[in-house]
Design an enzyme around this catalytic site. Sequence first.
Site, short mmCIF file in Angstrom:
data_model
loop_
_atom_site.label_atom_id
_atom_site.label_comp_id
_atom_site.label_asym_id
_atom_site.label_seq_id
_atom_site.Cartn_x
_atom_site.Cartn_y
_atom_site.Cartn_z
N TRP A 296 -0.15 -10.20 2.39
CA TRP A 296 0.65 -9.12 2.96
C TRP A 296 -0.10 -8.55 4.16
O TRP A 296 -1.30 -8.25 4.08
CB TRP A 296 0.87 -8.05 1.89
CG TRP A 296 1.68 -6.86 2.29
CD1 TRP A 296 2.86 -6.86 2.96
CD2 TRP A 296 1.36 -5.49 2.01
NE1 TRP A 296 3.31 -5.57 3.12
CE2 TRP A 296 2.41 -4.72 2.55
CE3 TRP A 296 0.31 -4.86 1.35
CZ2 TRP A 296 2.43 -3.32 2.46
CZ3 TRP A 296 0.32 -3.48 1.26
CH2 TRP A 296 1.37 -2.72 1.80
N LYS B 158 9.19 -0.94 -6.50
CA LYS B 158 10.16 -1.97 -6.84
C LYS B 158 10.61 -1.87 -8.29
O LYS B 158 11.80 -1.92 -8.61
CB LYS B 158 9.57 -3.36 -6.58
CG LYS B 158 9.64 -3.82 -5.14
CD LYS B 158 8.58 -3.18 -4.29
CE LYS B 158 8.58 -3.73 -2.87
NZ LYS B 158 7.59 -3.04 -2.02
N ASP C 54 -3.98 -6.29 -6.51
CA ASP C 54 -2.78 -5.58 -6.08
C ASP C 54 -1.65 -6.03 -6.99
O ASP C 54 -1.34 -7.22 -7.06
CB ASP C 54 -2.48 -5.91 -4.62
CG ASP C 54 -1.35 -5.04 -4.04
OD1 ASP C 54 -0.70 -4.31 -4.80
OD2 ASP C 54 -1.12 -5.12 -2.82
#
Length: 399
Positions: A130, A246, A211
Amino acid sequence: MFRHVDAYPGDPILTLNEDFQKDPRQGKINLSIGIYFDEEGRLPVMDAVRAAETELLSHIGPKPYLPMTGNPAYRQAVQELLFGAQHEAVTSGRIATIQTLGGSGGLKVGADFLKRYFPGSQVWVSDPTWDNHKAIFEGAGFQVNTYPYYDAATKGLKFDAMLSAIEALPAQSIVLLHACCHNPTGVDLNPAQWTQLIEVIRARKLLPYLDIAYQGFGDGIDEDAFALRALADAGVSFFVANSFSKSFSLYGERVGGLSVVCPDKDQAQLVIGQLMSAVRRNYSSPPTHGSVLVAKVLQTPALRQQWADELTAMRERIKVMRQRLYDGVVAKLPGRDVRYFIDQRGMFSYTGVSPEQAEALRTEHGVYVLRSGRMCAAGLNANNVDRVAEAFAAVLAKG
């Protein structure tokens, strides 16, 4: 005064999303931004969250500052979700957990802490990762390097090369790892590979930084936390940033956390004290509302089960869409190996298209994916997946 300031080139994902909004075509399809949309293409409000919020709004009271560490009930709920309520690391008190401004805030606070106490270390991230991972750790003053990860030829994992690279790192190197549902590729380690990697991490005395922004979107809530629990079981000290954007569809509430698993309770107390100091220097204290919602859902058995069922439905819907995309492309291109559409996990998929093919998808078909080829599979639905399959087949056939 400010003529010497560089122009900001923009974020590639957010800029592409802005281009999508300006596109006048009726049939345009946005698969660029990392947001879960439902079968109707809408951002969902989860029923468990709605029920928790409705109850909270019936008891509106004062809203004082939270402590620097955040909402205590939320912090406990985070630990129990990530590690399991009965895990030794939780019950012994050797995990230092704070509430943060989303997963990004967790990464930032942890990066600042590490730069202060491990100033000679360097950071290693997967190739690719990312984009914000690199920006956050460079912003904290670290040199950021990459280790092998994605195999463009197989659309899978370069595990042997990854393991060899990590095996060669100096002690106390900071290794950023995606716990599940790798962003941007959707390619994950399996449990056996995690076990091998953890042994290397332990032997080399490395500092893992995990993460986990998509817990529940891979194989399941507990299954997706395998790496965290295995690292804790192995006696490794590590950092983990988590997010509920999310999994609770609470993007704008910025609900995240940072947990540091320590060798013992005394060291955890030292760590949390300095995490508080880092929070104070950044934003003083986190916001209240989102943390109260998450804690309410996770600590109310009926609501937690309702949330887990809804998250399962979201995960399974993505898998169905992946299968339909695969079937649609294969129908148009018999013999073409696109199994990666269904082998990759979570919200994202590396589709194998080149930057030129990604541009063709956008200009010729109105299908928006990143130039890297990353697609958000959560943007697919029954109304658009066949058109997306036709578009992919068309550009892949030319390549």
